[in-house]
Design a protein around this motif. Sequence first.
Motif, PDB file in Angstrom:
ATOM      1  N   GLY A  93       0.771  -1.236   0.000  1.00  0.00           N
ATOM      2  CA  GLY A  93       0.000   0.000   0.000  1.00  0.00           C
ATOM      3  C   GLY A  93       0.800   1.283   0.000  1.00  0.00           C
ATOM      4  N   VAL A  94       2.124   1.188  -0.115  1.00  0.00           N
ATOM      5  CA  VAL A  94       2.969   2.386  -0.112  1.00  0.00           C
ATOM      6  C   VAL A  94       4.072   2.270  -1.165  1.00  0.00           C
ATOM      7  CG1 VAL A  94       2.582   2.866   2.342  1.00  0.00           C
ATOM      8  CG2 VAL A  94       4.547   1.494   1.656  1.00  0.00           C
ATOM      9  N   VAL A  95       4.657   3.427  -1.507  1.00  0.00           N
ATOM     10  CA  VAL A  95       5.829   3.445  -2.376  1.00  0.00           C
ATOM     11  C   VAL A  95       7.059   3.228  -1.495  1.00  0.00           C
ATOM     12  CG1 VAL A  95       7.220   4.810  -3.971  1.00  0.00           C
ATOM     13  CG2 VAL A  95       4.718   4.943  -4.058  1.00  0.00           C
ATOM     14  N   ASN A  96       7.899   2.312  -1.914  1.00  0.00           N
ATOM     15  CA  ASN A  96       9.126   1.960  -1.195  1.00  0.00           C
ATOM     16  C   ASN A  96      10.336   2.247  -2.069  1.00  0.00           C
ATOM     17  OD1 ASN A  96       8.083   0.010   1.172  1.00  0.00           O
ATOM     18  ND2 ASN A  96       6.902  -0.395  -0.673  1.00  0.00           N
ATOM     19  N   LEU A  97      11.474   2.468  -1.434  1.00  0.00           N
ATOM     20  CA  LEU A  97      12.741   2.337  -2.132  1.00  0.00           C
ATOM     21  C   LEU A  97      13.094   0.870  -2.009  1.00  0.00           C
ATOM     22  CD1 LEU A  97      14.597   5.521  -0.882  1.00  0.00           C
ATOM     23  CD2 LEU A  97      13.420   5.159  -3.060  1.00  0.00           C
ATOM     24  N   SER A  98      13.434   0.250  -3.110  1.00  0.00           N
ATOM     25  CA  SER A  98      13.537  -1.198  -3.173  1.00  0.00           C
ATOM     26  C   SER A  98      14.848  -1.602  -3.845  1.00  0.00           C
ATOM     27  CB  SER A  98      12.348  -1.734  -3.983  1.00  0.00           C
ATOM     28  OG  SER A  98      12.485  -3.084  -4.302  1.00  0.00           O
ATOM     29  N   THR A  99      15.428  -2.697  -3.383  1.00  0.00           N
ATOM     30  CA  THR A  99      16.613  -3.257  -4.028  1.00  0.00           C
ATOM     31  C   THR A  99      16.498  -4.771  -4.055  1.00  0.00           C
ATOM     32  OG1 THR A  99      17.995  -1.447  -3.200  1.00  0.00           O
ATOM     33  CG2 THR A  99      19.142  -3.396  -3.998  1.00  0.00           C
ATOM     34  N   VAL A 110      13.328  -3.429   1.261  1.00  0.00           N
ATOM     35  CA  VAL A 110      12.520  -2.244   1.001  1.00  0.00           C
ATOM     36  C   VAL A 110      12.661  -1.241   2.142  1.00  0.00           C
ATOM     37  CG1 VAL A 110      10.808  -3.422  -0.439  1.00  0.00           C
ATOM     38  CG2 VAL A 110      10.439  -3.254   2.018  1.00  0.00           C
ATOM     39  N   LEU A 111      12.479   0.020   1.796  1.00  0.00           N
ATOM     40  CA  LEU A 111      12.430   1.117   2.760  1.00  0.00           C
ATOM     41  C   LEU A 111      11.195   1.940   2.413  1.00  0.00           C
ATOM     42  CD1 LEU A 111      13.722   2.875   5.017  1.00  0.00           C
ATOM     43  CD2 LEU A 111      14.871   4.126   3.163  1.00  0.00           C
TER      44      LEU A 111
END
Length: 189
Positions: A93-99, A110-111
Amino acid sequence: MHSDMQWINEPKNWRMKGEVLHVETGQGTDFWRKTFYGFTRDTGHFYFRTVSGDFTATVTIGGNISSLYDQCGLMVRASDTTWIKTGAEFADGVVNLSTVITNGFSDWSVLPLAAVPQEVTIRLTRHGEAIRVQYLDGEGIWQLLRLGYLDLSESCQVGVMSCAPERAGFEATFRDFQISDPISRDLHD
């Protein structure tokens, strides 16, 4: 973007408008190998050029990131079993910074972003086998997102990627993409 760039899984709809690359994803596109979900996908869109040695790649990304696993960002690829992708991704349900780092098997970190900016600037640096991922925070400071290992050959593919595993039509934008000499190995100022 550079004139010597090429596609893996070229999308049907993409265009350059000035210095901004616009990509509309196809249905069910993704890069993932085995771990957790048990499947392998190598269908995401990747626009790249070949780079030798250490480097820093930077890009500013944006788009209508709103459906499960919509994602766009940077990718470094040695083969279909050895690669990293990083950027913005929609999950929980949210935008994450992802690797995701893949050495035969994919992992995922994810962050979650407390506030979703219009755009996010990310950079990825290769220091031999070490890969450092950073993002530019709201204060204009580079923050560490991930430090990991990737077994890369001397030359690898470096560029921008976008995927939408659950739908077609995710629209991603990429601006100010550049590849330069690697930044300093210093992790802390």
